[in-house]
Enzyme design. Structure first.
Site, PDB file in Angstrom:
ATOM      1  N   ASP A 463      10.475  -6.464  -8.944  1.00  0.00           N
ATOM      2  CA  ASP A 463      11.263  -5.362  -8.419  1.00  0.00           C
ATOM      3  C   ASP A 463      11.934  -5.733  -7.105  1.00  0.00           C
ATOM      4  O   ASP A 463      11.550  -6.713  -6.442  1.00  0.00           O
ATOM      5  CB  ASP A 463      10.362  -4.134  -8.210  1.00  0.00           C
ATOM      6  CG  ASP A 463      11.075  -2.824  -8.515  1.00  0.00           C
ATOM      7  OD1 ASP A 463      12.319  -2.784  -8.422  1.00  0.00           O
ATOM      8  OD2 ASP A 463      10.388  -1.838  -8.837  1.00  0.00           O
ATOM      9  N   ASP A 533      15.908   3.583 -13.705  1.00  0.00           N
ATOM     10  CA  ASP A 533      14.677   4.358 -13.529  1.00  0.00           C
ATOM     11  C   ASP A 533      14.759   5.696 -14.257  1.00  0.00           C
ATOM     12  O   ASP A 533      13.734   6.364 -14.447  1.00  0.00           O
ATOM     13  CB  ASP A 533      14.406   4.606 -12.042  1.00  0.00           C
ATOM     14  CG  ASP A 533      13.860   3.369 -11.343  1.00  0.00           C
ATOM     15  OD1 ASP A 533      13.368   2.459 -12.037  1.00  0.00           O
ATOM     16  OD2 ASP A 533      13.914   3.301 -10.099  1.00  0.00           O
TER      17      ASP A 533
END
Length: 732
Positions: A463, A533
């Site tokens: 990430d 997301d």
């Protein structure tokens, strides 16, 4: 390695006595032609469908356009330049003329090199075009070398320029935001400039994308019409610019965004720009997409020839609430569903500062034994017991000021000189300075320590949740502060190369606050990216539609989520969520323990059926049919395998009204002469479709199509507005 340029042999070098040469760069179905004459700037003549030898002999010369292949600034200052520099003596003008042409081989693909130099200053520029032998893609880049006694300052350094003949030219490109990535916009090119830039610093595809398509004959169609596709293969800040002036051409420039990135090129140093990938298609937008997908899977994407596993990720189920028993339960659950991999997300690490929320512990990559008393060893033990592979989340480029790493190395972060750092997520996040070799070693060691100690780890979710918010490097000299954005991504590439040299087999996902790293700059070292997301099925249709313009399904992680969705709080049906997720790399965010028996059975069946169609989806040829952006109440697309013996067709309603009228969808990409048997996947209807089990010719399916009922036929108490269909077509 498929990413590097390895020169196998030199085929020929143009003699200095040759006055002019027609330089032809060809792929199986496209041709690019430049006129190259020693002592002059090389000039574009043609780019489009492949030409025969006879056609090459009688090409018309372009009229009323600036066709210089790589125009330099200073001797025609009103015109846009691809290269500009300040010479060591302060001169701002540069001229570039051809000195020769060289043809090289790289794994069977031809590289054409046009050598240029400044007649006054010892500056050389090589224009390079690599034409792939088996896919319709040309990569163009430049290499700029300083032969002056002192550094020169590069202020503009595009990878390439391409003139596009004016007419009714439209541009398709992607924009968005966190949770709303890859939104499609289509617009005509008009007089003036169209500029697309990224300034994030670490990620580059949240707000805009470094890829565009140009439709040469009006507003683009999916499966017909002439289209040029272009993608900058870079992980950092980029600039795409189309300049339309009073000539007959649009001028397309692409490369690194030079804003606050002036580069001091030392004596003897060569600056290589990232490649601009170019394709031309006579088969519309989808045709250009198919070229990008084939090229990407074969030459760019890590493990682009290997099927992806079906996984369960812990994030939406428990967020930071990681514990040993919970992880074991999730592994058992995904195994029971037929899944193959479990990924433990954020929240597993931190000793002095345990990771309970998002404001601490980044950089302290040690297991929190209070949450995981048996450590990663216990997780791997449980994964083996449950018959699934194990993956883990990390964010190695970042730190929190509340961390042992920051306490030990505050000099490792990106920070403006003489100023306090600007803080990000959780009020404490900072970016590590990858221009610093010590930081590169640290980031590499985060991965190396995990994989060397726990070689059974199968998957890493990497990430990157923060942009570069304050410009400054504590490692670079004050004179070279403008190198930060470029050196950061050089450092990232160095780290990735080292990781892949030692760990070529591990699967790594590029997650960056969702879809922040959907680019062909990082994918040579990553297997996939997290599209967004936002896992809401309806919004994912739009995001995945845009993403598919340049990236294949095998790279697009698409998960089934719980409802109400955690981002937009929309409630969609389980079937609808499944049908959308099955158009990419299928996974799950929803926790099976929170599902009803009926939902589990449907997901279990979907995973079984996805395994059946996985090769078609992940390696097939895309044909987009009805765009959700056309607001016709539905979206439809399909994948067809290379042999045209199998296809998967998707149909999703995007609206629901009484007395609605939806278009019948005509298919594409099939063999007109073959018969295809129809089978519906993920069926929930009380009765089969009237086409179930029947066979239709490819011609009928492409010219007429199949009627779909507007709603699923289920019991009254289960009716809802979210109708969708997935059909498997198999040739008889």
């Amino acid at each position: 390695m498929k990413k590097g340029i390895i020169i196998a042999s030199v085929l020929c070098m143009a003699s200095s006595t040759v006055s002019a040469e027609q330089v032809v760069v060809e792929t199986p179905n496209t041709t690019m032609v430049l006129d190259v004459e020693n002592g002059r700037q090389p000039k574009y003549v043609y780019y489009g469908a492949r030409l025969s030898a006879q056609e090459l002999q009688h090409l018309q010369q372009p009229r009323d356009g600036r066709m210089d292949a790589y125009p330099a600034y200073g001797l025609n200052t009103p015109a846009e330049a691809a290269l500009a520099m300040r010479h060591a003596d302060g001169n701002l003008s540069t001229a570039l003329v051809t000195t020769g042409v060289e043809r090289l081989k790289n794994d069977g693909n031809q590289i054409t090199v046009i050598h240029m130099k400044d007649p006054v200053y010892p500056i050389t520029v090589d224009l390079k075009y690599m034409a792939y032998k088996d896919v319709d893609m040309i990569e163009a880049w430049t290499e700029i070398t300083n032969g002056e006694k002192q550094p020169v300052t590069l202020t503009t350094f595009a990878s390439a320029m391409l003139p596009i003949r004016r007419g009714d030219v439209w541009m398709s490109h992607l924009y968005g935001s966190w949770g709303n990535e890859a939104q499609l916009v289509e617009e005509p090119l008009t007089a003036g400039q169209k500029v697309i830039v990224n300034k994030d610093g670490t990620r580059n595809s949240h707000t805009d994308h470094g890829e565009v398509m140009f439709s040469l004959d009006g507003k683009a169609h999916e499966n017909q019409g002439q289209v040029i596709g272009a993608a900058i293969c870079y992980s950092g800040n980029y600039r795409l610019k189309v300049v339309t002036d009073d000539t007959e051409y649009h001028y397309f420039f692409a490369g690194i965004n030079e804003d606050n990135s002036a580069y001091h090129l030392k004596k003897g140093e060569t600056f290589r720009t990232p490649a601009l990938a170019l394709t031309f298609s006579n088969e519309g937008l989808s045709g250009a997409s198919r070229s990008f997908h084939k090229w990407g899977r074969k030459y760019k994407l890590m493990h682009g020839d290997k099927e992806r596993k079906i996984l369960l990720n812990s994030w939406e189920g428990v967020y930071f609430d990681i514990n040993q028993q919970g992880m074991d339960q999730m592994m058992k659950d995904i195994a029971s569903m037929g899944g193959e991999l479990f990924v433990m997300d954020d929240g597993w690490f931190g000793d002095k500062y345990p990771r309970k929320v998002d404001n601490s512990s980044l950089g302290d990559w040690v297991v929190d034994k209070r949450k995981l008393p048996d450590g990663i060893e216990g997780l791997l033990r449980d994964a083996k017991k449950n018959g699934v592979k194990f993956g883990i989340w990390i964010e190695p480029e970042m730190a929190n000021t509340t961390s042992e790493l920051y306490e030990a190395h505050p000099d490792w972060i990106v920070k403006a000189p003489k100023r306090e750092p600007v803080l990000g997520r959780g009020g404490t996040q900072v970016v590590l300075d990858l221009s610093n070799p010590k930081v590169q070693d640290f980031v590499y060691n985060v991965v190396d320590n995990l994989l060397s100690k726990y070689p059974e780890i199968d998957y890493i979710k990497w990430d990157a949740n923060m942009a570069i918010m304050n410009h400054g490097s504590q490692y670079l000299t004050m004179n070279d502060q403008s190198h930060l954005y470029i050196e950061y991504h050089r450092g990232l590439e160095q780290v990735c190369r080292r990781i892949r040299a030692k760990y070529p087999d591990v699967t790594i996902q590029a997650c960056a606050s969702g879809g922040g790293r959907a680019n062909w700059g990082v994918l040579p070292w990553f297997d996939e990216f997290w599209v967004s997301d936002n896992t809401d099925a309806l919004q994912r249709i739009y995001m995945q539609w845009g993403t598919s313009y340049f990236f294949p399904a095998i790279a697009m992680a698409s998960h089934i989520s719980a409802t109400p969705n955690h981002t937009v709080f929309r409630t969609t049906s389980m079937k609808y969520r499944i049908d959308v997720a099955m158009s990419g790399r299928l996974g799950m965010e929803i926790q099976p323990k929170n599902m009803s028996d009926e939902e589990k059975a449907l997901c279990r069946q979907a995973i079984k059926e996805y395994k059946q169609i996985r090769p078609i989806v992940q390696f097939g040829n895309i044909y987009r049919l009805v765009s959700p952006y056309d607001r016709k109440g539905l979206a439809s697309m399909m994948y067809v395998d290379d042999s045209k013996t199998k296809a998967v067709w998707y149909w999703w309603k995007t609206e629901s009204f009484q007395n609605e009228h939806l278009p019948r969808v005509r298919m594409a990409g099939l063999d007109a002469t073959r018969m295809y048997k129809v089978h519906e996947l993920n069926r929930i209807d009380l009765k089969p479709l009237d086409c179930e089990g029947r066979s239709y010719s490819g011609a009928y399916l492409m010219n007429h199509g199949l009627e779909m009922p507007y709603r699923n036929d289920v019991d009254w108490g289960k009716k809802n507005e979210w109708a969708s269909r997935v059909l498997l077509l198999e040739a008889e």
